[in-house]
Design an enzyme around this catalytic site. Structure first.
Site, PDB file in Angstrom:
ATOM      1  CB  ALA A  82      -0.751   0.602   2.935  1.00 49.81           C
ATOM      2  N   GLY A 118       0.690   1.683   7.786  1.00 50.92           N
ATOM      3  CA  GLY A 118      -0.616   2.330   7.813  1.00 50.92           C
ATOM      4  C   GLY A 118      -1.497   1.828   8.944  1.00 50.92           C
ATOM      5  CD  GLU A 171       1.258   6.567   8.864  1.00 55.52           C
ATOM      6  OE1 GLU A 171       1.728   7.708   8.818  1.00 55.52           O
ATOM      7  OE2 GLU A 171       1.077   5.852   7.844  1.00 55.52           O
ATOM      8  CD  GLU A 218       5.146   3.348   7.108  1.00 58.14           C
ATOM      9  OE1 GLU A 218       3.924   3.492   7.299  1.00 58.14           O
ATOM     10  OE2 GLU A 218       5.960   3.167   8.052  1.00 58.14           O
TER      11      GLU A 218
END
Length: 245
Positions: free
Chosen positions: A62, A105, A108, A128
């Protein structure tokens, strides 16, 4: 206007390239919005999705500059988790083409795909907790389903990043392809899918992801739908005719 994606449509598939190479395709608000637009497209006209990244990287995570500013209410909106779940639920299969980094992210997003093809230089994982947060867009439950609890905990709790061979051995990758052959490998999988009955693939995917308590009734129901199609009759007739030769 600058866009976060490059989208190429054809009759039976859509190729989407994450196109923020200057930040290693970090997933920002604009990219999330545009990926929802892709979902709109594929829910309306179901096709195979091939998802790749520009510049030798799938997605390094992200966008930290945006993520740092998010607070409790942003997390509760499920900005990324809602998108990735929507991608997982697309009617036709999705194929993640993973080069370079697929972290946070980005990992994911890859986990949400039905198939994953990686290059030898792939590095995939969820760092993370090192940033003071958790992998909250599907990894805490989806990764365990994909690779099993021991390896999932190594990735999620101890920051282990898998290389391509490790990811393949763990069942996280369906195939390893060289970077210059990655898109071709993705199209080869899309070709395999395209040779199947589109409706049969859609209903099989829906049944596969249905909760256990929905079976076996759901299987019987979806099979009943398929038994009544002209395509079933045509495909089985063609099979029997080939068998006679």
């Amino acid at each position: 206007m600058t866009t976060a994606l490059e989208v190429h449509e054809s009759a039976d598939r859509v190729v989407v390239q994450l196109a923020r190479p200057e930040v290693r395709n970090a997933i920002d608000h604009q990219m999330v919005t545009e990926l929802h637009g892709v979902c709109d497209l594929l829910e309306h006209v179901p096709r195979v999705l091939l998802l790749t990244g520009k510049g030798g990287t799938f997605a390094a995570g992200a966008d930290i500059s945006q993520l740092r500013e998010r607070r409790r209410d942003d997390a509760l909106r499920g900005i990324n988790s809602a998108l990735f779940d929507r991608i997982r639920r697309l009617p036709m299969p999705t194929i993640g083409l993973l080069d370079g980094f697929a972290l946070g992210g980005g990992a994911e997003l890859a986990y949400a795909c039905d198939f994953r093809i990686g290059t030898p230089r792939l590095r995939i994982g969820n760092p993370e907790p090192g940033l003071g947060i958790m992998a909250a867009a599907g990894a805490t439950w989806r990764l365990k389903e994909l690779v099993g609890e021991p390896i999932a905990k190594e990735i999620l709790l101890a920051g282990r990043v898998l290389d391509a061979e490790e990811a393949r051995s763990a069942g996280l990758l369906n195939e390893i392809a060289e970077p210059d052959a990655l898109l071709e490998a993705g199209h080869s999988w899309a070709d395999r899918i395209a040779r199947q009955s589109g409706l049969a693939v859609r209903l099989t995917k829906a049944a596969f992801h249905a909760p256990r308590e929905a079976h076996p009734y759901l299987d019987d129901l979806t099979q009943a739908v398929l038994f009544e199609t002209d395509e079933k009759q045509e495909r089985m007739t063609a099979f029997l005719e080939r068998s006679k030769k």
